[in-house]
Each structure stands twice: as structure tokens, then as C-alpha cells.
Enzyme design. Sequence first.
Site, PDB file in Angstrom:
ATOM      1  N   SER A 106       0.297   3.539 -10.271  1.00 62.48           N
ATOM      2  CA  SER A 106      -0.714   2.869 -11.102  1.00 62.48           C
ATOM      3  C   SER A 106      -1.058   3.790 -12.269  1.00 62.48           C
ATOM      4  O   SER A 106      -1.014   5.021 -12.118  1.00 62.48           O
ATOM      5  CB  SER A 106      -1.986   2.615 -10.293  1.00 62.48           C
ATOM      6  OG  SER A 106      -3.044   2.239 -11.148  1.00 62.48           O
ATOM      7  N   TYR A 161      -8.276   6.456  -4.973  1.00 64.28           N
ATOM      8  CA  TYR A 161      -7.162   5.552  -5.307  1.00 64.28           C
ATOM      9  C   TYR A 161      -6.259   6.203  -6.352  1.00 64.28           C
ATOM     10  O   TYR A 161      -5.036   6.243  -6.200  1.00 64.28           O
ATOM     11  CB  TYR A 161      -7.719   4.221  -5.836  1.00 64.28           C
ATOM     12  CG  TYR A 161      -6.645   3.254  -6.277  1.00 64.28           C
ATOM     13  CD1 TYR A 161      -5.895   2.537  -5.346  1.00 64.28           C
ATOM     14  CD2 TYR A 161      -6.373   3.043  -7.631  1.00 64.28           C
ATOM     15  CE1 TYR A 161      -4.903   1.651  -5.744  1.00 64.28           C
ATOM     16  CE2 TYR A 161      -5.382   2.163  -8.039  1.00 64.28           C
ATOM     17  CZ  TYR A 161      -4.646   1.469  -7.092  1.00 64.28           C
ATOM     18  OH  TYR A 161      -3.663   0.601  -7.493  1.00 64.28           O
TER      19      TYR A 161
HETATM   20  P1  NAP Z   1      -2.354  -7.453  -3.211  1.00 68.36           P
HETATM   21  O1  NAP Z   1      -2.050  -8.819  -3.705  1.00 68.36           O
HETATM   22  O2  NAP Z   1      -3.658  -7.190  -2.532  1.00 68.36           O
HETATM   23  O3  NAP Z   1      -1.147  -7.016  -2.262  1.00 68.36           O
HETATM   24  C1  NAP Z   1      -1.214  -5.928  -1.404  1.00 68.36           C
HETATM   25  C2  NAP Z   1      -0.148  -6.114  -0.340  1.00 68.36           C
HETATM   26  O4  NAP Z   1      -0.195  -5.007   0.548  1.00 68.36           O
HETATM   27  C3  NAP Z   1      -0.357  -7.367   0.486  1.00 68.36           C
HETATM   28  O5  NAP Z   1       0.888  -7.976   0.739  1.00 68.36           O
HETATM   29  C4  NAP Z   1      -0.963  -6.843   1.764  1.00 68.36           C
HETATM   30  O6  NAP Z   1      -0.587  -7.721   2.816  1.00 68.36           O
HETATM   31  C5  NAP Z   1      -0.296  -5.501   1.891  1.00 68.36           C
HETATM   32  N1  NAP Z   1      -1.075  -4.588   2.699  1.00 68.36           N
HETATM   33  C6  NAP Z   1      -2.366  -4.199   2.505  1.00 68.36           C
HETATM   34  N2  NAP Z   1      -2.753  -3.404   3.510  1.00 68.36           N
HETATM   35  C7  NAP Z   1      -1.683  -3.281   4.341  1.00 68.36           C
HETATM   36  C8  NAP Z   1      -1.468  -2.600   5.570  1.00 68.36           C
HETATM   37  N3  NAP Z   1      -2.437  -1.874   6.147  1.00 68.36           N
HETATM   38  N4  NAP Z   1      -0.258  -2.693   6.144  1.00 68.36           N
HETATM   39  C9  NAP Z   1       0.726  -3.439   5.580  1.00 68.36           C
HETATM   40  N5  NAP Z   1       0.577  -4.099   4.432  1.00 68.36           N
HETATM   41  C10 NAP Z   1      -0.620  -4.020   3.836  1.00 68.36           C
HETATM   42  O7  NAP Z   1      -2.285  -6.397  -4.368  1.00 68.36           O
HETATM   43  P2  NAP Z   1      -1.156  -6.007  -5.446  1.00 68.36           P
HETATM   44  O8  NAP Z   1      -1.867  -5.841  -6.708  1.00 68.36           O
HETATM   45  O9  NAP Z   1      -0.010  -6.908  -5.369  1.00 68.36           O
HETATM   46  O10 NAP Z   1      -0.770  -4.564  -4.919  1.00 68.36           O
HETATM   47  C11 NAP Z   1       0.544  -4.117  -4.763  1.00 68.36           C
HETATM   48  C12 NAP Z   1       0.642  -2.674  -5.222  1.00 68.36           C
HETATM   49  O11 NAP Z   1       0.403  -2.621  -6.626  1.00 68.36           O
HETATM   50  C13 NAP Z   1      -0.354  -1.711  -4.586  1.00 68.36           C
HETATM   51  O12 NAP Z   1       0.293  -0.510  -4.248  1.00 68.36           O
HETATM   52  C14 NAP Z   1      -1.361  -1.481  -5.683  1.00 68.36           C
HETATM   53  O13 NAP Z   1      -2.011  -0.236  -5.571  1.00 68.36           O
HETATM   54  C15 NAP Z   1      -0.469  -1.548  -6.909  1.00 68.36           C
HETATM   55  N6  NAP Z   1      -1.171  -1.786  -8.175  1.00 68.36           N
HETATM   56  C16 NAP Z   1      -1.834  -2.959  -8.381  1.00 68.36           C
HETATM   57  C17 NAP Z   1      -2.533  -3.144  -9.574  1.00 68.36           C
HETATM   58  C18 NAP Z   1      -3.301  -4.415  -9.857  1.00 68.36           C
HETATM   59  O14 NAP Z   1      -4.119  -4.416 -10.792  1.00 68.36           O
HETATM   60  N7  NAP Z   1      -3.063  -5.485  -9.137  1.00 68.36           N
HETATM   61  C19 NAP Z   1      -2.531  -2.146 -10.552  1.00 68.36           C
HETATM   62  C20 NAP Z   1      -1.848  -0.962 -10.307  1.00 68.36           C
HETATM   63  C21 NAP Z   1      -1.153  -0.810  -9.109  1.00 68.36           C
HETATM   64  P3  NAP Z   1      -1.400  -7.999   4.173  1.00 68.36           P
HETATM   65  O15 NAP Z   1      -2.841  -8.128   3.837  1.00 68.36           O
HETATM   66  O16 NAP Z   1      -0.755  -9.272   4.679  1.00 68.36           O
HETATM   67  O17 NAP Z   1      -1.095  -6.851   5.072  1.00 68.36           O
END
Ligand code: NAP
Length: 262
Positions: A140, A153
Site C-alpha cells: 500500500s 497498517y
Molecule cells: P477487502 O475487500 O476487505 O478484501 C480483503 C480480503 O482478505 C477478503 O477476501 C477477506 O476475506 C480476506 N481476509 C481478511 N482477513 C482474513 C483472514 N484472517 N484470513 C484469510 N483471509 C482474510 O479489501 P481489499 O481492499 O480488497 O484488500 C486486499 C489487499 O489490498 C489488502 O492486503 C489491503 O491491505 C490492500 N490494499 C487495499 C487498499 C484499499 O484501499 N482497498 C489500499 C491499499 C492496499 P474473508 O473475510 O472471507 O476472510
Amino acid sequence: MIAHSTVLITGASSGIGATYAERFARRGHDLILVARDKARLDTLALRLQQEHGISAEVIQADLTQFGDLERLEKRLREDTRIGILINNAGAAQSGSFIEQSTDSVTRLVTLNTTALVRLASAIAPRLANAGTGAIVNIGSVVGLAPELGMTVYGATKAFVLFLSQGLSLELMPKGVYVQAVLPAATRTEIWERAGIDITTLPEVMEVDDLVDAALVGFDRREPVTIPPLQEAARWETLQASRQALLGGLRQAQVAERYRSIS
Ligand code: NAP
């Protein structure tokens, strides 16, 4: 091998991970989808199989649980069809450091860093031995910016960037591609899950745009892909400054400014 291999995606039940699943299915890759919410994964797997004629397996796993992680690591070590790991599962957390509980920051660190490095460690030796494959780690831009106040984070994402850069240096010569992807605010469930109102953010990238851009970087074999960064030269400047700083270190000699007692 990358072109035909199975892709294992963590955090595939929503957001960036689910979008990666869709894109790799379109490219004809078989998938292994990992997350806690099995029902969501099953629905996605079924749809992708029907729409793209690929095979999609679901593994329910909580990546903060050692037993679940171990099962996944074994699979990554032994299943030679898996040639691409998308290390995407992650979470964010609201509040300042002193408001966050010790247990909650530990869970965050476990998911965003320990699980990610364990999975990379499980697959990397096999890929290096085969001389092919890819590891994609989702970091990120927060990992570049302590000023944003998302300290734990951001620290986990700084770890992801450093790890990816180091692994890239080690594994690229062995034929294994390592990519760090650094999104900025992207429209996914992560915000709601962390108790942050996405409407308070000044700008948000759509998740399709983010993943499509990340895949442009993937196809170019970029070590670090930052879709929201408009001028790539700024990243190069940062890297050059870092190298210059390293060039100013003298291991055996204390810097002049620390030699005075006053
Ligand atoms: P998201 O829609 O909340 O997806 C997160 C995913 O991780 C979900 O599939 C969730 O599935 C899974 N997860 C969460 N806790 C878990 C656990 N304990 N064990 C296994 N799986 C788990 O968010 P996203 O934005 O797509 O995030 C994906 C990545 O992108 C993350 O690493 C995040 O830090 C990064 N990121 C996101 C943003 C943003 O603004 N969206 C910005 C920078 C980086 P379940 O709940 O089904 O387990």
C-alpha cells in the site's frame, strides 16, 4: 510455466483478490481461492468456472490461524501446478496506536505480514528450483507515509514493500518474478470492515482499474507497481535518494555530528 500455471489467491472472496481471480480466469488460468468466507468463495468459483471454463478450487482458511496457514504452506510446497501466488489477503484498522488494542494490532501484523511471508517462503524454493513462477505481494502507498496516521497498517505494508524488493533481487536472477503492488485508496470492503467511512476520502480508485493497472505492471515484470502514482520518475528519484544515503554510510566511523559532547 507462468502462462499456464494455477494461481493461488489469498483474500479472494472480495475486493482486489476477487478481481484478480476474475482477471486470471479470463486469461485461462486455473485458480485456488483462499479466504474465510467459504460461501462467497464457492459462488465466485462456480461463476468463474462457468464463464471461463477454468477450474477453481476453494480453500477456506483463516490466515491468522497457524493450522490453516500450515495446510496452505504444505499445498504451496507440494503442488507443482501452482506457479503464481497472489499474496493479497489483508486488513486495515481504524484509530490511533494508543486506541488500538495489543491483541488487535497483533492480529493485523499476523495477517498482513506473518501470513504473507510464510506463504512466500513456502512457495519460493520450489519456484526457484523450477526457474519460473511469480509472487505478487499487495502492499500500500500507506507503507510510504507514516504521516497518514495508520501506523501499524503502514508498518505492515512497509514490510511488504521491503520484502518484495529484497525477494525480487534474490529471485529474479533465478527466473522467479516478484512484484509489489502499492494501491492507494481503492473502493473495496476494507474500509467498512475497518470502520472507516469511505465517503470521507477525497479520492478513491475503482478496484477494476487498480487490478488492470497492476496486471500491466505484472506483464511488464515491474518489481514495484504503483497504479495511482502519475509520474514514475518520482519513484525512481526516491530509489536514487535511498542509494545515495546508503553511499554516505561509513560502517566503522561515527559521524562528525555525534562526536561532540555538547
Ligand atoms: P477487502 O475487500 O476487505 O478484501 C480483503 C480480503 O482478505 C477478503 O477476501 C477477506 O476475506 C480476506 N481476509 C481478511 N482477513 C482474513 C483472514 N484472517 N484470513 C484469510 N483471509 C482474510 O479489501 P481489499 O481492499 O480488497 O484488500 C486486499 C489487499 O489490498 C489488502 O492486503 C489491503 O491491505 C490492500 N490494499 C487495499 C487498499 C484499499 O484501499 N482497498 C489500499 C491499499 C492496499 P474473508 O473475510 O472471507 O476472510
